[in-house]
Design a protein around this motif. Structure first.
Motif, PDB file in Angstrom:
ATOM      1  N   GLU A  92       0.824  -1.214   0.000  1.00 16.38           N
ATOM      2  CA  GLU A  92       0.000   0.000   0.000  1.00 16.38           C
ATOM      3  C   GLU A  92       0.857   1.262   0.000  1.00 16.38           C
ATOM      4  N   GLU A  93       2.126   1.135   0.390  1.00 14.27           N
ATOM      5  CA  GLU A  93       3.024   2.283   0.445  1.00 14.27           C
ATOM      6  C   GLU A  93       3.739   2.535  -0.889  1.00 14.27           C
ATOM      7  N   LEU A  94       3.561   1.642  -1.841  1.00 15.66           N
ATOM      8  CA  LEU A  94       4.184   1.802  -3.156  1.00 15.66           C
ATOM      9  C   LEU A  94       3.431   2.835  -3.981  1.00 15.66           C
ATOM     10  N   PRO A  95       4.123   3.520  -4.887  1.00 16.72           N
ATOM     11  CA  PRO A  95       3.402   4.426  -5.790  1.00 16.72           C
ATOM     12  C   PRO A  95       2.365   3.650  -6.607  1.00 16.72           C
ATOM     13  N   ALA A  96       1.212   4.246  -6.804  1.00 14.65           N
ATOM     14  CA  ALA A  96       0.114   3.585  -7.536  1.00 14.65           C
ATOM     15  C   ALA A  96       0.545   3.178  -8.940  1.00 14.65           C
ATOM     16  N   THR A  97       1.353   4.022  -9.600  1.00 17.21           N
ATOM     17  CA  THR A  97       1.782   3.693 -10.965  1.00 17.21           C
ATOM     18  C   THR A  97       2.666   2.444 -10.991  1.00 17.21           C
ATOM     19  N   ALA A  98       3.449   2.233  -9.948  1.00 17.19           N
ATOM     20  CA  ALA A  98       4.287   1.029  -9.870  1.00 17.19           C
ATOM     21  C   ALA A  98       3.410  -0.210  -9.725  1.00 17.19           C
ATOM     22  N   MET A  99       2.404  -0.119  -8.876  1.00 19.10           N
ATOM     23  CA  MET A  99       1.495  -1.251  -8.686  1.00 19.10           C
ATOM     24  C   MET A  99       0.737  -1.563  -9.982  1.00 19.10           C
ATOM     25  N   GLU A 100       0.297  -0.530 -10.684  1.00 22.05           N
ATOM     26  CA  GLU A 100      -0.406  -0.730 -11.960  1.00 22.05           C
ATOM     27  C   GLU A 100       0.505  -1.435 -12.956  1.00 22.05           C
ATOM     28  N   TYR A 101       1.767  -1.014 -13.009  1.00 22.88           N
ATOM     29  CA  TYR A 101       2.727  -1.622 -13.923  1.00 22.88           C
ATOM     30  C   TYR A 101       2.902  -3.108 -13.615  1.00 22.88           C
ATOM     31  N   VAL A 102       3.053  -3.441 -12.339  1.00 22.41           N
ATOM     32  CA  VAL A 102       3.246  -4.835 -11.950  1.00 22.41           C
ATOM     33  C   VAL A 102       2.011  -5.662 -12.289  1.00 22.41           C
ATOM     34  N   LYS A 103       0.838  -5.146 -11.984  1.00 18.41           N
ATOM     35  CA  LYS A 103      -0.398  -5.889 -12.278  1.00 18.41           C
ATOM     36  C   LYS A 103      -0.553  -6.132 -13.776  1.00 18.41           C
TER      37      LYS A 103
END
Length: 154
Positions: A92-103
């Motif tokens: 939850e502490e990761l930047p949202a764009t990083a999480m989107e990229y991984v998903k």
């Protein structure tokens, strides 16, 4: 007679088990690098009272320890200068764009670790470890969550 033989077998088994665990302890000690005093002193000054497990890394040394109950590691060069500090974080502490990229790019992988890395020059990056079928990859992002690179995980 059977009881004597059984007792001897149990004794041999126990001896072999203890010998194996001692070898494992010795192997662990052998893997610990000889860390220069400059490095251990710099660590002790910056993180007083913390105990670290040391490894060699890229010509320098990495200290793994707990910081406020959280997994952390600090890398030092041979002169004792800290080059980076890595602290485990929640996804939850990761930047949202990083999480989107991984998903999007690793849909079948599971996130196994996440960390915030700050260099000695105060540059922040994020590392997300993803795993699939027993293999792990580190996916690195800048402070804004923009993809930088992918590396095989250690």
């Amino acid at each position: 007679m059977k009881r004597v033989m059984l007792a001897m077998l149990i004794g041999l088994f126990c001896t072999a088990t203890f010998a194996q665990s001692k070898e494992t302890d010795n192997e662990k000690k052998e893997k610990q690098p000889v860390v220069p005093a400059e490095v251990t002193q710099a660590f002790a000054k910056e993180f007083p009272g913390k105990k670290a497990t040391w490894d060699s890394e890229d010509g320098g040394f990495e200290a793994e320890f707990k910081l406020n109950g959280i997994d952390a590691s600090a890398t030092y060069n041979k002169a004792g200068h800290r080059e980076s500090l890595e602290i485990a974080i929640k996804t939850e502490e990761l930047p949202a764009t990083a999480m989107e990229y991984v998903k999007k790019n690793y849909p079948l992988h599971k996130i196994t670790e996440a960390a915030k890395i700050t260099t000695d020059k105060n540059v922040v990056t994020y590392e997300i470890e993803v795993g699939k079928n027993g293999k792990s990859l580190d996916v690195i992002f800048d402070a804004n969550g923009k993809f930088i690179k992918q590396e095989e995980s250690d």
